[in-house]
Design a protein around this motif. Structure first.
Motif, short mmCIF file in Angstrom:
data_model
loop_
_atom_site.label_atom_id
_atom_site.label_comp_id
_atom_site.label_asym_id
_atom_site.label_seq_id
_atom_site.Cartn_x
_atom_site.Cartn_y
_atom_site.Cartn_z
N VAL A 78 8.95 14.38 -57.17
CA VAL A 78 9.31 13.04 -56.74
C VAL A 78 10.45 13.13 -55.74
O VAL A 78 11.34 14.00 -55.89
CB VAL A 78 9.74 12.18 -57.95
N TYR A 79 10.42 12.27 -54.76
CA TYR A 79 11.45 12.25 -53.72
C TYR A 79 12.17 10.91 -53.72
O TYR A 79 11.59 9.87 -54.06
CB TYR A 79 10.82 12.48 -52.36
N LEU A 80 13.43 10.95 -53.34
CA LEU A 80 14.19 9.72 -53.14
C LEU A 80 14.80 9.78 -51.75
O LEU A 80 15.73 10.53 -51.52
CB LEU A 80 15.27 9.55 -54.20
N GLN A 81 14.22 9.01 -50.85
CA GLN A 81 14.76 8.92 -49.50
C GLN A 81 15.82 7.83 -49.50
O GLN A 81 15.54 6.68 -49.82
CB GLN A 81 13.65 8.57 -48.50
N MET A 82 17.03 8.22 -49.14
CA MET A 82 18.17 7.30 -49.17
C MET A 82 18.67 7.10 -47.76
O MET A 82 19.12 8.05 -47.10
CB MET A 82 19.27 7.85 -50.06
N ASN A 83 18.59 5.87 -47.27
CA ASN A 83 19.03 5.52 -45.93
C ASN A 83 20.19 4.53 -46.00
O ASN A 83 20.43 3.90 -47.04
CB ASN A 83 17.88 4.91 -45.14
N SER A 84 20.89 4.39 -44.89
CA SER A 84 22.01 3.43 -44.81
C SER A 84 22.95 3.59 -45.99
O SER A 84 23.34 2.61 -46.65
CB SER A 84 21.47 1.99 -44.75
N LEU A 85 23.33 4.82 -46.25
CA LEU A 85 24.15 5.10 -47.43
C LEU A 85 25.53 4.47 -47.32
O LEU A 85 26.13 4.39 -46.23
CB LEU A 85 24.26 6.60 -47.64
N LEU A 86 26.02 4.03 -48.47
CA LEU A 86 27.32 3.38 -48.59
C LEU A 86 28.24 4.23 -49.47
O LEU A 86 27.75 4.98 -50.32
CB LEU A 86 27.14 1.99 -49.21
N PRO A 87 29.54 4.08 -49.30
CA PRO A 87 30.45 4.83 -50.19
C PRO A 87 30.17 4.57 -51.67
O PRO A 87 30.32 5.48 -52.49
CB PRO A 87 31.83 4.31 -49.78
N GLU A 88 29.72 3.38 -52.00
CA GLU A 88 29.44 3.07 -53.40
C GLU A 88 28.17 3.74 -53.93
O GLU A 88 27.87 3.63 -55.11
CB GLU A 88 29.36 1.56 -53.63
N ASP A 89 27.45 4.42 -53.06
CA ASP A 89 26.30 5.21 -53.51
C ASP A 89 26.73 6.58 -54.02
O ASP A 89 25.90 7.33 -54.55
CB ASP A 89 25.29 5.39 -52.38
N THR A 90 28.00 6.89 -53.86
CA THR A 90 28.52 8.17 -54.33
C THR A 90 28.37 8.27 -55.84
O THR A 90 28.82 7.39 -56.58
CB THR A 90 30.00 8.32 -53.94
N ALA A 91 27.71 9.33 -56.29
CA ALA A 91 27.45 9.52 -57.71
C ALA A 91 26.72 10.84 -57.92
O ALA A 91 26.30 11.48 -56.95
CB ALA A 91 26.58 8.38 -58.25
N ILE A 92 26.57 11.20 -59.17
CA ILE A 92 25.65 12.28 -59.52
C ILE A 92 24.30 11.62 -59.77
O ILE A 92 24.20 10.65 -60.54
CB ILE A 92 26.11 13.05 -60.77
N TYR A 93 23.29 12.12 -59.11
CA TYR A 93 21.95 11.58 -59.23
C TYR A 93 21.13 12.46 -60.16
O TYR A 93 21.05 13.67 -59.97
CB TYR A 93 21.30 11.48 -57.86
N TYR A 94 20.53 11.81 -61.15
CA TYR A 94 19.73 12.51 -62.15
C TYR A 94 18.27 12.08 -62.07
O TYR A 94 17.97 10.91 -61.84
CB TYR A 94 20.23 12.20 -63.56
#
Length: 115
Positions: A78-94
């Motif tokens: 599975v893929y997660l394409q993340m665009n227009s990233l924001l500082p609040e997207d900062t995290a550990i992704y599981y």
């Protein structure tokens, strides 16, 4: 033994993009779907996006229109394409694999959005 392995995290500037990958292996159980969660420092783990085995997908309101989840059924990836990233997207992704018996979690990959 079932393994769920995430990759693709890193440091990116605000407005940038990243693509996360999650590969599941070793499962002989019925796979119902896969999902991405994230956990920021001091916050609870939250659902970001999920995709079912039939291809149906949904997203948290905070990422709709910016993130896209997709799957390669032949690779159990599975893929997660993340665009227009924001500082609040900062995290550990599981990544989480859901089967007919139980869920399996990966170890997580760090995503940092900062200038």
């Amino acid at each position: 033994q079932v393994q769920v392995v995430e990759s693709g995290g890193g440091l990116v500037q605000p407005g940038g993009s990243l693509r996360l990958s999650c590969a599941a292996s070793g499962s002989r159980l019925a796979m119902y779907g896969m999902a991405w969660y994230r956990q920021a420092p001091g916050k609870e783990r939250e659902l970001v996006a999920y995709i079912r085995i039939n291809g149906y997908a949904d997203y948290a309101d905070s990422v709709k229109g910016r993130f896209n989840i997709s799957k390669d059924k032949y690779k159990n990836t599975v893929y997660l394409q993340m665009n227009s990233l924001l500082p609040e997207d900062t995290a550990i992704y599981y990544c989480k694999l859901t089967t007919n018996v139980r869920d399996y979690w990966g170890q997580g990959t760090q995503v940092t959005v900062s200038s």
